[in-house]
Design a protein around this motif. Structure first.
Motif, mmCIF file in Angstrom:
data_model
loop_
_atom_site.group_PDB
_atom_site.id
_atom_site.type_symbol
_atom_site.label_atom_id
_atom_site.label_comp_id
_atom_site.label_asym_id
_atom_site.label_seq_id
_atom_site.Cartn_x
_atom_site.Cartn_y
_atom_site.Cartn_z
ATOM 1 N N ILE A 81 0.844 -1.210 0.000
ATOM 2 C CA ILE A 81 0.000 0.000 0.000
ATOM 3 C C ILE A 81 0.878 1.259 0.000
ATOM 4 O O ILE A 81 0.470 2.308 -0.483
ATOM 5 N N THR A 82 2.103 1.134 0.517
ATOM 6 C CA THR A 82 2.962 2.327 0.517
ATOM 7 C C THR A 82 3.788 2.411 -0.755
ATOM 8 O O THR A 82 3.659 3.361 -1.512
ATOM 9 N N THR A 83 4.599 1.383 -1.029
ATOM 10 C CA THR A 83 5.493 1.563 -2.175
ATOM 11 C C THR A 83 4.835 1.255 -3.513
ATOM 12 O O THR A 83 5.078 1.938 -4.490
ATOM 13 N N CYS A 89 -0.826 7.478 -3.283
ATOM 14 C CA CYS A 89 -0.809 8.052 -1.925
ATOM 15 C C CYS A 89 -0.395 9.518 -1.990
ATOM 16 O O CYS A 89 -0.947 10.373 -1.303
ATOM 17 N N LYS A 90 0.586 9.784 -2.821
ATOM 18 C CA LYS A 90 1.109 11.145 -2.900
ATOM 19 C C LYS A 90 0.121 12.093 -3.580
ATOM 20 O O LYS A 90 -0.214 13.148 -3.037
ATOM 21 N N ALA A 125 9.807 6.436 6.002
ATOM 22 C CA ALA A 125 10.558 7.323 5.098
ATOM 23 C C ALA A 125 9.691 7.739 3.921
ATOM 24 O O ALA A 125 9.588 8.928 3.595
ATOM 25 N N ALA A 126 9.051 6.758 3.296
ATOM 26 C CA ALA A 126 8.265 7.046 2.094
ATOM 27 C C ALA A 126 7.076 7.942 2.412
ATOM 28 O O ALA A 126 6.865 8.978 1.763
ATOM 29 N N MET A 127 6.312 7.551 3.405
ATOM 30 C CA MET A 127 5.068 8.281 3.660
ATOM 31 C C MET A 127 5.321 9.638 4.313
ATOM 32 O O MET A 127 4.647 10.621 4.002
ATOM 33 N N ALA A 128 6.308 9.693 5.217
ATOM 34 C CA ALA A 128 6.556 10.960 5.907
ATOM 35 C C ALA A 128 7.105 12.019 4.952
ATOM 36 O O ALA A 128 6.956 13.213 5.199
ATOM 37 N N GLY A 254 15.695 7.643 7.201
ATOM 38 C CA GLY A 254 14.406 8.309 7.025
ATOM 39 C C GLY A 254 13.307 7.876 7.969
ATOM 40 O O GLY A 254 12.143 8.161 7.728
ATOM 41 N N GLY A 255 13.660 7.205 9.037
ATOM 42 C CA GLY A 255 12.634 6.781 9.983
ATOM 43 C C GLY A 255 12.678 7.587 11.267
ATOM 44 O O GLY A 255 13.108 8.746 11.292
#
Ligand SMILES: Cc1ncc(C[n+]2csc(CCOP(=O)(O)OP(=O)(O)O)c2C)c(N)n1
Ligand SMILES: [Mg+2]
Lengths: 310, 274
Positions: A81-83, A89-90, A125-128, A254-255
């Motif tokens: 769902i994220t990558t 999402c973006k 990292a990705a979502m933030a 990135g976390g």
């Protein structure tokens, strides 16, 4: 040891709220079983959408539903769902500011021996990094319920990561302090601050207990809200301690560790040690075998604290 | 005659042993895809441990990567590694035999596990062969539930755009995925038309667990010029034992002792038919 998984708490809450709130819609991508959401699909077929194995579709449809007044909760493995759906999402969720709650199930290394394709070690990292996206890693099921109640009340995009297994309880029915986007200080000690999120909060608490017996006093923070990051609490708890430890089920980049280091570096410069998964495919094993191998547990934290606080 | 048919049942046993040993595995799809893998590796493809680095070897991508247990059994039988090591360590702490293909293991070209990746990768491989005038072929095996991923159809478009007649996709059409039948979850009964409309040569394999029918279909695909071919192989999920067949709850399931002995008995009976 409790046996309620955070994902089960999500389903229970949605089942209850959907009785009166007909705008709640749950979406799955051949993932309702793993998300523990099958009971919702059975009880509220009119408020359920199955997309098949199509995570981009899942997030896009959620955004469309939200735009038209629905309250979609899209649940799919955290890694996909994220990558896989990153751009949805973006653009469709965060940039378009749609009221979508993205639920990443079986997060981190929950999938154990299924390997890197199934691990989500880069979801913070990705979502933030997406403007407008909020990121939450609740620790136990009590907190998960409170978080979901809060998210139901507002209309902003968010990403919630939960693990696959039931995790030990940190809070209780009548002792679960919760204010949205405000981290919880679980214990206060002058020597070291241990800042943790998700499944690592329990390990941090256990480590603090063990350290206390050896005369080292630790502050423990449940940083369930990674974004917006509760900087005030970080500044407060890191001010007078000798060193800071962060611990997370995530890549070193990135976390939580990166974010806390940024805040501490700017406000209270001092040693920050980041405990995380490695920047590599993790060793084959169950999540607890993986945690043990990389020292992401009570013993690992105790050892690290003793190394840095002489 | 019947050798590969028998082999498929022997490899089914290795696969089930691996799943029991590792206490994990996607058994249903392992069973449905077995004859497809056996026919490819033991009859169609020019690939072996000896030529595994030869640029002219045929290339294979298991896009439905969760069927890795049957893939390990086939690769071990081909001599890429020792089956005992795979069975003993599968899914266990520190093992390199994880629950999805990874190319640290000899014989595996591409890592997979996230569905919908294999076809575009296969397109790239087939394009490279065309660019370098190689005569090898590229095979990609996908699940039917997997076809819901948009990336599959992006790959399908490119394959016909570039006239990749050296590319052959196979759909393991077992009609089941995790949440139910494919028709309930995301219907695709017009699958043949879908691929045709994307410019593909479509071959229906009535019994996708028949070595003979698969052989005919793969042979036919080789003679097609100017288009990629897809085999829609109508298989049975859990094929080999009535304990598992067409049972959605066996997508991933570790057999109990009782189930195990029934399954092994059933394999033996089916094997003797050939
Ligand atoms: C991108 C992605 N989404 C979800 C999954 C989880 N998943 C693993 S197997 C599977 C079902 C696959 O069904 P199908 O393609 O029909 O395979 P088969 O029936 O042959 O096992 C799903 C949803 C995944 N591996 N990758
Ligand atoms: Mg299928």
């Amino acid at each position: 040891m409790a046996n309620i998984a955070n994902k089960k708490a999500i389903c229970d809450l949605l089942l209850e709220k959907a009785k009166t709130d007909k705008d709640i819609v749950v979406l799955c991508s051949d993932s309702r079983g793993s998300a523990s959401l099958a009971p919702f699909f059975e009880e509220f077929p009119q408020q359920s959408v199955e997309t098949g194995i199509a995570e981009q579709d899942l997030v896009g449809i959620s955004a469309g539903l939200a735009k038209c007044g629905k309250k979609p909760f899209a649940a799919s493995p955290a890694s996909f769902i994220t990558t896989r759906s990153y751009e949805q999402c973006k653009v469709d969720v965060a940039y378009s500011n749609t009221n979508v709650t993205l639920i990443g199930i079986s997060g981190g290394v929950s999938y154990g021996a299924l390997g890197m394709s199934h691990h989500s070690a880069q979801d913070i990292a990705a979502m933030a990094a997406i403007p407008g996206m909020r990121v939450y890693f609740p620790s136990d099921h009590f907190q998960t319920t409170k978080l979901m109640e809060a998210l139901l009340k507002d209309e902003k995009p968010s990403y919630v990561r939960v693990g696959r297994n039931a995790v030990p309880e940190i809070y209780s029915e009548d002792n679960c302090t919760f204010e949205i986007d405000k981290a919880n200080i679980l214990s206060e000690g002058k020597d070291v601050a241990i800042i943790a999120c998700g499944e690592m909060v329990y390990e941090a608490l256990e480590a603090a207990k063990a350290l206390k017996e050896e005369g080292i006093l630790a502050t423990v923070v449940d940083m369930y809200c990674l974004k917006p990051l509760d900087e005030d609490t970080i500044i407060k708890v890191t001010k007078d301690v000798k060193a800071v430890i962060t611990i997370e089920e995530h890549s070193p980049y990135g976390g939580l560790g990166s974010m806390v280091s940024q805040v501490v570096g700017e406000n209270n410069p001092k040693l920050v040690v980041n405990m995380s998964l490695p920047d590599a495919p993790v060793i084959t094993g169950t999540s607890s075998e993986v945690f043990d191998y990389y020292g992401l547990n009570k013993e690992g934290i105790v050892k690290k604290v003793k190394e840095i606080i002489k | 005659m019947g050798e590969l048919e028998k082999l498929a049942y022997d490899l089914r046993k290795d696969t089930v042993d691996m799943i029991v040993s590792g206490k994990a595995g996607h058994i249903g799809g392992d069973m449905s895809v077995m004859e497809i893998l056996v026919e490819l590796y033991f009859d169609q493809m020019n690939i072996s441990p000896e030529n595994k680095d030869d640029p002219n070897r045929d290339l294979f991508v298991l896009s439905k990567g969760h069927s890795v247990e049957s893939y390990y059994s086939v690769l071990a039988k081909k001599g890429f590694f020792d089956i005992k090591e795979a069975i003993d360590t599968f899914s266990k702490f520190g093992s390199k035999y994880i629950g999805h293909p990874n190319n640290k293991i000899p014989g595996i070209e591409m890592n997979s596990g996230s569905l919908g990746h294999g076809l575009p990768v296969g397109v790239g491989m087939a394009l490279a062969s065309k660019m370098d005038n190689r005569k090898n072929r590229v095979y990609v095996v996908m699940g039917d539930g997997e076809l819901a991923e948009g990336s599959v159809w992006e790959g399908a478009m490119s394959a016909s755009q570039y006239k990749l007649d050296n590319l052959c996709a196979v759909v393991d059409r077992n009609r089941l995925q995790i949440s139910g039948t494919t028709e309930e979850v995301m219907g695709q009964d017009d699958l043949h038309d879908r691929f045709r409309s994307f410019g593909w040569n479509v071959i229906d394999v009535e019994d996708g667990n028949s070595i003979e029918q698969l052989k005919m279909a793969f042979d036919k695909a080789k003679s097609v010029v100017g288009k990629p071919t897809v085999l829609i192989a109508n298989t049975v999920k859990g094929k080999g034992s009535s304990v598992m067949e067409n049972n959605v709850s066996w997508h991933h399931h570790v057999p109990t002792e009782e189930e195990y002995s029934q399954i092994i008995k059933d394999f033996q009976i089916r094997k003797e038919v050939f």
